[in-house]
Design an enzyme around this catalytic site. Structure first.
Site, PDB file in Angstrom:
ATOM      1  N   GLY A  85       0.807  -1.179   0.103  1.00 24.50           N
ATOM      2  CA  GLY A  85      -0.204  -0.145   0.080  1.00 24.50           C
ATOM      3  C   GLY A  85       0.907   1.291   0.119  1.00 24.50           C
ATOM      4  N   HIS A 114       4.068   2.117  -8.106  1.00 21.93           N
ATOM      5  CA  HIS A 114       2.996   1.035  -8.303  1.00 21.93           C
ATOM      6  C   HIS A 114       2.122   1.062  -9.404  1.00 21.93           C
ATOM      7  CE1 HIS A 114       3.866   1.269  -3.606  1.00 21.93           C
ATOM      8  NE2 HIS A 114       3.996  -0.191  -4.009  1.00 21.93           N
ATOM      9  N   GLN A 169       7.544  -9.484   7.930  1.00 24.50           N
ATOM     10  CA  GLN A 169       9.062  -8.967   7.322  1.00 24.50           C
ATOM     11  C   GLN A 169       9.451  -7.814   7.928  1.00 24.50           C
ATOM     12  OE1 GLN A 169       6.504  -8.363   3.481  1.00 24.50           O
ATOM     13  NE2 GLN A 169       8.118  -6.764   3.261  1.00 24.50           N
ATOM     14  N   LYS A 206      13.423  -2.149  -7.887  1.00 25.22           N
ATOM     15  CA  LYS A 206      14.139  -1.392  -6.937  1.00 25.22           C
ATOM     16  C   LYS A 206      14.355  -2.354  -5.633  1.00 25.22           C
ATOM     17  CE  LYS A 206      11.904   1.383  -3.937  1.00 25.22           C
ATOM     18  NZ  LYS A 206      11.993   0.727  -2.767  1.00 25.22           N
ATOM     19  N   SER A 213       7.549   4.002  -1.021  1.00 22.73           N
ATOM     20  CA  SER A 213       6.480   4.521  -0.144  1.00 22.73           C
ATOM     21  C   SER A 213       7.132   5.106   1.008  1.00 22.73           C
ATOM     22  CB  SER A 213       5.726   3.264   0.371  1.00 22.73           C
ATOM     23  OG  SER A 213       5.119   2.645  -0.480  1.00 22.73           O
TER      24      SER A 213
HETATM   25  O1  PAF Z   1       7.858  -5.130  -1.977  1.00 20.00           O
HETATM   26  C1  PAF Z   1       6.815  -5.255  -1.243  1.00 20.00           C
HETATM   27  O2  PAF Z   1       6.158  -4.149  -1.355  1.00 20.00           O
HETATM   28  C2  PAF Z   1       6.617  -6.301  -0.388  1.00 20.00           C
HETATM   29  O3  PAF Z   1       7.907  -6.855   0.253  1.00 20.00           O
HETATM   30  C3  PAF Z   1       5.711  -7.369  -0.829  1.00 20.00           C
HETATM   31  C4  PAF Z   1       6.483  -8.066  -2.155  1.00 20.00           C
HETATM   32  C5  PAF Z   1       4.482  -7.075  -1.205  1.00 20.00           C
HETATM   33  C6  PAF Z   1       5.560  -8.342   0.391  1.00 20.00           C
HETATM   34  O4  PAF Z   1       5.078  -7.899   1.367  1.00 20.00           O
END
Ligand code: PAF
Length: 291
Positions: A30, A36, A60, A151, A188
């Site tokens: 998001g 994106h 993560q 990136k 982001s």
């Molecule tokens: O690159 C990201 O935004 C995140 O690491 C992903 C691939 C959506 C996994 O949470």
């Protein structure tokens, strides 16, 4: 556009697609931006139907990282997806994704040769969290393809290896880095750079990469292919580091297998990470004679 919030709803939605319709998934956390947008457009160009996942994946993030403050502008993200013709957005809660809690969750162990260094060295467990959530998303949507940003080059290399090692059906696609007019790679986390001095400091990332690319190109063949990466890195950092920027790593790897490269040559990927205050940013550039 459908808004899906539970994994069961994803499976149901997937099953309702017409036979033969191709599906592209764009996994995101998001706080969507034009980077994106470019992934979504690429997905739309290659598939009949596009789903975007928006999930700030707690698995993560390490202790002390920015999980709590990570931006979550859900209404703006949904409007952005709608404006780009996205067919479905999956925006689950952590409870919906990890109903037995994170501690109890089965995890994907990413290949250590790819995941223990670079970003993995300063973010232990990060790529385990990424690989786990992406595998879950691929299982829920069974997409024909999934689109990721260049990136996060190390992330992409790990996910591509995971897809090959685990015989996943989905084709993984990488969209080139999208940059602001001043060269800063879109992210982001750029939202955290509120003061102009922070923004200027953050430009160190792209300036160092561009300086290296230009120095490599200007060297010309045959000396071009013998440019020592450590020497060039020292000069690039000395010239292009701006006040307020702290380098975490600058490395050259072979883009095919991510093995370290001591020289700069076509096919080498430059990878850089650093901090502006407590904001951690990354960038990458692939050396090629033309682009
Ligand atoms: O690159 C990201 O935004 C995140 O690491 C992903 C691939 C959506 C996994 O949470």
């Amino acid at each position: 556009m459908e808004l899906l919030t539970h994994p069961d709803a994803c499976r149901l939605w997937r099953r309702q697609l017409a036979a033969g319709e191709t599906l592209a998934l764009v996994p995101t956390m998001g706080a969507l931006h034009q980077g994106h947008g470019a992934l979504i457009r690429m997905a739309r160009a290659q598939a009949d139907v596009v789903a975007v996942s928006i999930f700030v994946n707690p698995l993560q993030f390490g202790p002390g990282e920015d999980f709590q403050r990570y931006p979550r502008p859900q209404q703006a993200d949904l409007a952005f997806c709608q404006s780009l013709g996205v067919n479905a957005v999956f925006a689950p809660s952590p409870q919906a994704m990890y109903p037995r809690g994170m501690a109890a969750c089965t995890r994907v162990a990413p290949p250590p040769d790819l995941s223990d260094r670079l970003c993995g060295a300063s973010r232990p467990g990060h790529f385990t969290g990424v690989a786990t959530v992406v595998l879950k998303l691929l299982a829920l949507f069974s997409p024909d393809m999934a689109v990721f940003g260049e990136k996060d080059a190390q992330q992409y290399a790990i996910l591509a290896r995971m897809a090959a090692d685990l015989d996943l059906d989905a084709r993984l696609i990488r969209h080139p880095v999208v940059r602001e007019a001043d060269g800063l790679a879109m992210s982001s986390r750029n939202r955290y750079l509120s003061a102009p001095q922070q923004r200027e400091a953050a430009l160190s990332l792209s300036r160092i990469l561009f300086w290296l690319r230009d120095a490599w190109r200007q060297a010309g063949e045959p000396s071009q292919s013998r440019l020592s990466a450590p020497d060039a890195f020292a000069e690039a950092c000395q010239r292009e580091t701006r006040d307020g920027f702290t380098l975490e790593y600058l490395e050259a790897v072979d883009d095919e297998d991510f093995t370290p490269s001591e020289t700069l040559r076509a096919g080498v990927r430059l990878l850089i990470a650093g901090r502006v205050g407590d904001v951690r940013l990354i960038d990458t550039l692939l050396l090629s004679a033309s682009a």
